[in-house]
Design an enzyme around this catalytic site. Structure first.
Site, PDB file in Angstrom:
ATOM      1  CE1 TYR A 102      12.824  72.121  16.159  1.00 33.86           C
ATOM      2  CE2 TYR A 102      14.494  71.189  17.604  1.00 33.86           C
ATOM      3  CZ  TYR A 102      13.481  71.018  16.677  1.00 33.86           C
ATOM      4  OH  TYR A 102      13.130  69.749  16.272  1.00 33.86           O
ATOM      5  CB  SER A 142      13.195  67.590  19.189  1.00 28.13           C
ATOM      6  OG  SER A 142      14.609  67.502  19.193  1.00 28.13           O
TER       7      SER A 142
END
Length: 273
Positions: free
Chosen positions: A158, A145
């Site tokens: 995350y 990401s």
């Protein structure tokens, strides 16, 4: 891109980006192991759609955080198609928490998220690499990401796990060359059920419009568009590419860079005495 006769494992392959990857692999003739942990119905549907395209496909339940499950998925791929040519590490986990709230995440939250997003990818690579080495070829694509590059995202755990996944990509690319290529894709905001399930219909549409207004390319990405980038790394056209990071965020990182440059210029122009 002809992938006939090849076999792929897609973790988290029944929904979102994983679903799009599974279908695009099948469209090009690849056999597909569609892994899932909890989305059984979606994985079965994706598998049926792959089979309808004329390839072998199987829905395979497994937790990539468990090494024995990873090894079982690798064996299922060998049983299905006789080889493991491609591995897409797409399975992911998070916990939504404001980055400024340092009490929002526990050590167990970090360990759980890392277990799927980082350790799971490592264990899947380890499980697949003997078959890839035996065949003399293999392609691994990790799905990270832009949060792993620039911070942000759903939580600090995350974004940190995705940053570690990007680093793992580079170390594995070096360690497994020249036989196995390892690359990573970093999506930005992608219009998938990841957001849709957490917002009302009106709020979701408002979010899509807001992102379209601010992104340089003028639209939020789709799972299918990200899947195209992943398939590029899987195919022979990327034979000279390993250890690479592909940002797929409709240019959002350009806006981040400009914002940071503006902030730096403001500090220079108005230094604090």
């Amino acid at each position: 891109m002809d992938l006939r006769g090849k076999t792929a494992i897609v973790t988290g392959g029944g929904t979102g980006i994983g679903e799009a990857v599974s279908l695009k692999l099948a469209e090009r003739g690849a056999n597909v192991v569609v892994n899932y942990r909890s989305s059984a119905a979606e994985a079965e549907q994706t598998t049926a759609r792959c089979q309808a395209l004329g390839v072998k496909a199987i829905a395979a339940k497994g937790d990539v955080g468990e090494d024995q499950d990873c090894r079982r998925l690798a064996q299922m791929a060998l049983d299905l198609g006789g080889s493991i040519d491609m591995l897409v590490n797409n399975a992911g986990a998070t916990k939504f928490a404001a980055h400024s709230d340092l009490d929002a995440l526990s050590a167990d939250d970090f360990l759980s998220i890392y277990r799927t997003n980082l350790v799971g990818a490592y264990q899947m690579i380890r499980a697949a690499q003997p078959a890839m080495k035996a065949a003399g070829r293999g392609a691994v694509v990790n799905v990270a990401s832009i949060a792993g590059l620039f911070g942000g995202g759903s939580s600090t755990a995350y974004s940190s796990s995705k940053g570690a996944l990007i680093n793992l990509t580079k170390t594995m690319a070096r360690a497994l060359a020249p036989i196995i290529r390892v690359n990573v894709v970093c999506p930005g905001f992608i219009a998938t059920r990841w957001y849709e399930d957490r917002l009302s219909a009106a709020d979701y549409e408002a979010l899509l419009q807001r992102m379209s207004d601010i992104l340089p390319l003028g639209h939020a990405g789709t799972a299918e568009e990200v899947a195209d980038g992943i398939l590029f790394f899987c195919a022979e056209g990327a034979n000279l590419v390993t250890g690479e990071t592909l940002i797929m965020d409709s240019g959002a990182h350009l806006e981040l860079a400009m914002a940071r440059a503006g902030a730096a210029a403001s500090v220079v122009k108005h230094p604090q005495g």
